[in-house]
Design a protein around this motif. Structure first.
Motif, PDB file in Angstrom:
ATOM      1  N   ARG A   1       0.779  -1.247   0.098  1.00  0.00           N
ATOM      2  CA  ARG A   1       0.050  -0.053  -0.135  1.00  0.00           C
ATOM      3  C   ARG A   1       0.779   1.304   0.084  1.00  0.00           C
ATOM      4  N   LEU A   2       0.786   1.917  -1.089  1.00  0.00           N
ATOM      5  CA  LEU A   2       1.453   3.427  -1.115  1.00  0.00           C
ATOM      6  C   LEU A   2       0.608   4.401  -0.635  1.00  0.00           C
ATOM      7  N   SER A   3       1.274   5.634  -0.033  1.00  0.00           N
ATOM      8  CA  SER A   3       0.646   6.503   0.417  1.00  0.00           C
ATOM      9  C   SER A   3       1.366   7.797  -0.270  1.00  0.00           C
ATOM     10  N   CYS A   4       0.650   8.723  -0.444  1.00  0.00           N
ATOM     11  CA  CYS A   4       1.280   9.945  -0.753  1.00  0.00           C
ATOM     12  C   CYS A   4       0.704  11.282   0.009  1.00  0.00           C
ATOM     13  N   GLN A   5       1.689  11.585   0.832  1.00  0.00           N
ATOM     14  CA  GLN A   5       1.019  12.669   1.868  1.00  0.00           C
ATOM     15  C   GLN A   5       1.362  14.123   1.118  1.00  0.00           C
ATOM     16  N   ALA A   6       0.291  14.724   1.035  1.00  0.00           N
ATOM     17  CA  ALA A   6       0.260  16.140   0.296  1.00  0.00           C
ATOM     18  C   ALA A   6       0.236  17.353   1.401  1.00  0.00           C
ATOM     19  N   SER A   7       0.961  18.294   1.130  1.00  0.00           N
ATOM     20  CA  SER A   7       0.934  19.453   2.108  1.00  0.00           C
ATOM     21  C   SER A   7       0.904  20.809   1.239  1.00  0.00           C
TER      22      SER A   7
ATOM     23  N   LEU B   1      -8.897   8.252  -1.371  1.00  0.00           N
ATOM     24  CA  LEU B   1      -8.353   9.530  -0.987  1.00  0.00           C
ATOM     25  C   LEU B   1      -9.040   9.456   0.657  1.00  0.00           C
ATOM     26  N   ASP B   2      -8.094   9.816   1.519  1.00  0.00           N
ATOM     27  CA  ASP B   2      -8.379   9.720   3.078  1.00  0.00           C
ATOM     28  C   ASP B   2      -9.475  10.641   3.455  1.00  0.00           C
ATOM     29  N   ILE B   3     -10.244  10.457   4.479  1.00  0.00           N
ATOM     30  CA  ILE B   3     -11.377  11.594   4.599  1.00  0.00           C
ATOM     31  C   ILE B   3     -10.857  12.902   4.959  1.00  0.00           C
ATOM     32  N   ALA B   4      -9.563  12.943   5.639  1.00  0.00           N
ATOM     33  CA  ALA B   4      -8.928  14.348   5.657  1.00  0.00           C
ATOM     34  C   ALA B   4      -8.576  14.952   4.648  1.00  0.00           C
ATOM     35  N   ALA B   5      -8.472  14.192   3.561  1.00  0.00           N
ATOM     36  CA  ALA B   5      -8.096  14.899   2.020  1.00  0.00           C
ATOM     37  C   ALA B   5      -6.914  15.208   2.070  1.00  0.00           C
ATOM     38  N   THR B   6      -5.729  14.665   2.841  1.00  0.00           N
ATOM     39  CA  THR B   6      -4.557  15.043   2.682  1.00  0.00           C
ATOM     40  C   THR B   6      -3.510  13.794   2.131  1.00  0.00           C
ATOM     41  N   THR B   7      -4.164  12.697   2.095  1.00  0.00           N
ATOM     42  CA  THR B   7      -3.160  11.498   1.669  1.00  0.00           C
ATOM     43  C   THR B   7      -4.098  10.826   0.512  1.00  0.00           C
ATOM     44  N   VAL B   8      -3.203  10.368  -0.358  1.00  0.00           N
ATOM     45  CA  VAL B   8      -3.875   9.572  -1.736  1.00  0.00           C
ATOM     46  C   VAL B   8      -3.266   8.031  -1.445  1.00  0.00           C
ATOM     47  N   HIS B   9      -4.177   6.963  -1.348  1.00  0.00           N
ATOM     48  CA  HIS B   9      -3.427   5.577  -1.205  1.00  0.00           C
ATOM     49  C   HIS B   9      -3.535   4.943  -2.493  1.00  0.00           C
TER      50      HIS B   9
ATOM     51  N   SER C   1      -8.066  16.818  -2.122  1.00  0.00           N
ATOM     52  CA  SER C   1      -9.169  16.694  -2.655  1.00  0.00           C
ATOM     53  C   SER C   1      -9.610  17.794  -3.833  1.00  0.00           C
ATOM     54  N   ARG C   2      -8.696  19.086  -3.883  1.00  0.00           N
ATOM     55  CA  ARG C   2      -8.927  20.196  -4.656  1.00  0.00           C
ATOM     56  C   ARG C   2      -8.214  19.820  -5.972  1.00  0.00           C
ATOM     57  N   TYR C   3      -7.413  18.925  -6.127  1.00  0.00           N
ATOM     58  CA  TYR C   3      -6.695  18.835  -7.232  1.00  0.00           C
ATOM     59  C   TYR C   3      -6.967  17.175  -7.649  1.00  0.00           C
TER      60      TYR C   3
END
Length: 123
Positions: free
Chosen positions: A19-25, A71-79, A30-32
């Motif tokens: 399972r890969l994760s991509c943490q966005a900051s 996309l996680d609920i907090a919309a900060t990480t894509v898995h 969710s806007r992109y």
């Protein structure tokens, strides 16, 4: 400043899962349109999957039915859940974000990139 950071890569035997994760900051994921690409040395970067701003998901033909993007609920990480892995899935996997539009399949359509995480699948 927009930043993408991948994690979760590693080595696994054929048939296994990762399972890969991509943490966005620096922005709300969710806007992109968010996507995963992969690349093997000497080859072009290949589209794997994307999660559009309207929740639509897209997959490359080689991973359909095996990989799932979310996309996680907090919309900060894509898995990217990768099941039934094959040796041909071995590559560096990159997370990418497009600041406008959806459904992009080409690397040039994306504006931000992570540094990548290596996935190695052995027989």
């Amino acid at each position: 400043q927009v930043r993408l950071e991948e994690s979760g890569g590693g080595s696994v035997q054929s048939g296994g899962s990762l399972r890969l994760s991509c943490q966005a900051s620096g922005y709300t994921a969710s806007r992109y349109c968010m996507a995963w690409f992969r690349q093997v040395p000497g080859e072009e970067r290949e589209f794997v999957s994307s999660f559009d701003t309207d929740g639509t998901t897209n997959y490359g033909d080689s991973v359909k039915g095996r990989f799932t993007v979310s996309l996680d609920i907090a919309a900060t990480t894509v898995h990217l859940q990768m099941n039934s892995l094959k040796p041909e899935d071995t590559a560096m996997y990159y997370c990418a974000a497009a600041t406008h539009g959806n459904g992009w399949l080409l690397p040039d359509d994306y504006h931000y990139w992570g540094q990548g995480t290596q996935v190695t699948v052995s027989l």
